[in-house]
Write a protein that holds these residues in place. Sequence first.
Motif, PDB file in Angstrom:
ATOM      1  N   ILE A  82       0.864  -1.188   0.000  1.00 35.19           N
ATOM      2  CA  ILE A  82       0.000   0.000   0.000  1.00 35.19           C
ATOM      3  C   ILE A  82       0.896   1.232   0.000  1.00 35.19           C
ATOM      4  CG2 ILE A  82      -1.798   1.262   1.240  1.00 35.19           C
ATOM      5  CD1 ILE A  82      -2.475  -1.494   2.558  1.00 35.19           C
ATOM      6  N   SER A  83       0.595   2.184  -0.849  1.00 31.07           N
ATOM      7  CA  SER A  83       1.471   3.339  -1.009  1.00 31.07           C
ATOM      8  C   SER A  83       0.660   4.626  -1.036  1.00 31.07           C
ATOM      9  CB  SER A  83       2.267   3.201  -2.317  1.00 31.07           C
ATOM     10  OG  SER A  83       3.227   4.222  -2.433  1.00 31.07           O
ATOM     11  N   SER A  84       1.213   5.688  -0.422  1.00 30.25           N
ATOM     12  CA  SER A  84       0.521   6.980  -0.397  1.00 30.25           C
ATOM     13  C   SER A  84       1.523   8.096  -0.155  1.00 30.25           C
ATOM     14  CB  SER A  84      -0.547   6.991   0.700  1.00 30.25           C
ATOM     15  OG  SER A  84      -1.161   8.260   0.788  1.00 30.25           O
ATOM     16  N   SER A  85       1.173   9.282  -0.613  1.00 34.39           N
ATOM     17  CA  SER A  85       1.975  10.472  -0.309  1.00 34.39           C
ATOM     18  C   SER A  85       1.483  11.141   0.966  1.00 34.39           C
ATOM     19  CB  SER A  85       1.890  11.474  -1.476  1.00 34.39           C
ATOM     20  OG  SER A  85       0.546  11.896  -1.654  1.00 34.39           O
ATOM     21  N   VAL A  86       0.398  10.624   1.549  1.00 37.85           N
ATOM     22  CA  VAL A  86      -0.205  11.219   2.742  1.00 37.85           C
ATOM     23  C   VAL A  86       0.230  10.407   3.961  1.00 37.85           C
ATOM     24  CG1 VAL A  86      -2.341  11.943   3.849  1.00 37.85           C
ATOM     25  CG2 VAL A  86      -2.171  11.940   1.343  1.00 37.85           C
ATOM     26  N   ASP A  87       1.158  10.946   4.737  1.00 38.32           N
ATOM     27  CA  ASP A  87       1.685  10.217   5.894  1.00 38.32           C
ATOM     28  C   ASP A  87       0.612   9.927   6.931  1.00 38.32           C
ATOM     29  OD1 ASP A  87       4.183  10.124   4.787  1.00 38.32           O
ATOM     30  OD2 ASP A  87       4.988  11.827   5.907  1.00 38.32           O
ATOM     31  N   GLU A  88      -0.359  10.827   7.084  1.00 33.03           N
ATOM     32  CA  GLU A  88      -1.440  10.609   8.041  1.00 33.03           C
ATOM     33  C   GLU A  88      -2.173   9.311   7.724  1.00 33.03           C
ATOM     34  OE1 GLU A  88      -5.572  12.762   9.626  1.00 33.03           O
ATOM     35  OE2 GLU A  88      -4.322  13.749   8.115  1.00 33.03           O
TER      36      GLU A  88
END
Length: 241
Positions: A82-88
């Motif tokens: 799972i990958s995201s630019s949103v650390d939250e």
Amino acid sequence: MRIKLKITFDELELPLNYNSVIQGFIYNNISDKRFRDFLHNKGFKYEKRNFKLFTFSRLEGIFKINKKNNRISFTSPIYLTISSSVDEFTNDFGNTILNEENLYLGKNKIRVESIQTNNKKIKSNNIKIKMLSPVTTYSTVDLRGHKRTIYHSPGEELFTKLIYENLQKKYKLIYGEEIEDDKFDIIPKKTKSVLTKYKDFIIKGWLGELELKGDEKLLQIAYDVGLGSKNPQGYGNFEVI
């Protein structure tokens, strides 16, 4: 941030097209209800578009397909990226998964044995990638009063053009400015088309290997939140090879 889950279980059987099951698993394990509702129902707005800014892979592992009932059975363990630019988002999800004892993938009880984190930084304007979930991009046209979706293939000018425009929007949403470098290209290496189904929609995508050329920041966004369209439905996740 990117996280990779090692998942074990006694039995695991899912619909052959299980993207919506994985997506539900992700949303259900965000503990902050306000953020979960925001991400699920709205997302991050750019002009008339909303972006969720995350993507995920197919389940990696040994499996067996039952074509008669369109089901797929896995052998433990399996892996999910799972990958995201949103650390939250990744922080909340990762912490929830680690602290939750009763985890289910569909109706199957599972255990998360380990979580690997990865903050890989793209430091090149030319990378070779392997798709972990299909990349898809398309145009919607009106034919005699009926809307029709046309999917584009690697090597087509529109395939590269539409993916580049999609990345430009994500870039402006994340950085608040236009990308200055207009050089971008996608070169297919080893690709194959796959037909998948998300809920009631048939989606054509591509697996295999591609070469991406462009600004490092643009390639970083593709790595973090997905290449092409329908990223939060489980499309466009890749690894650098």
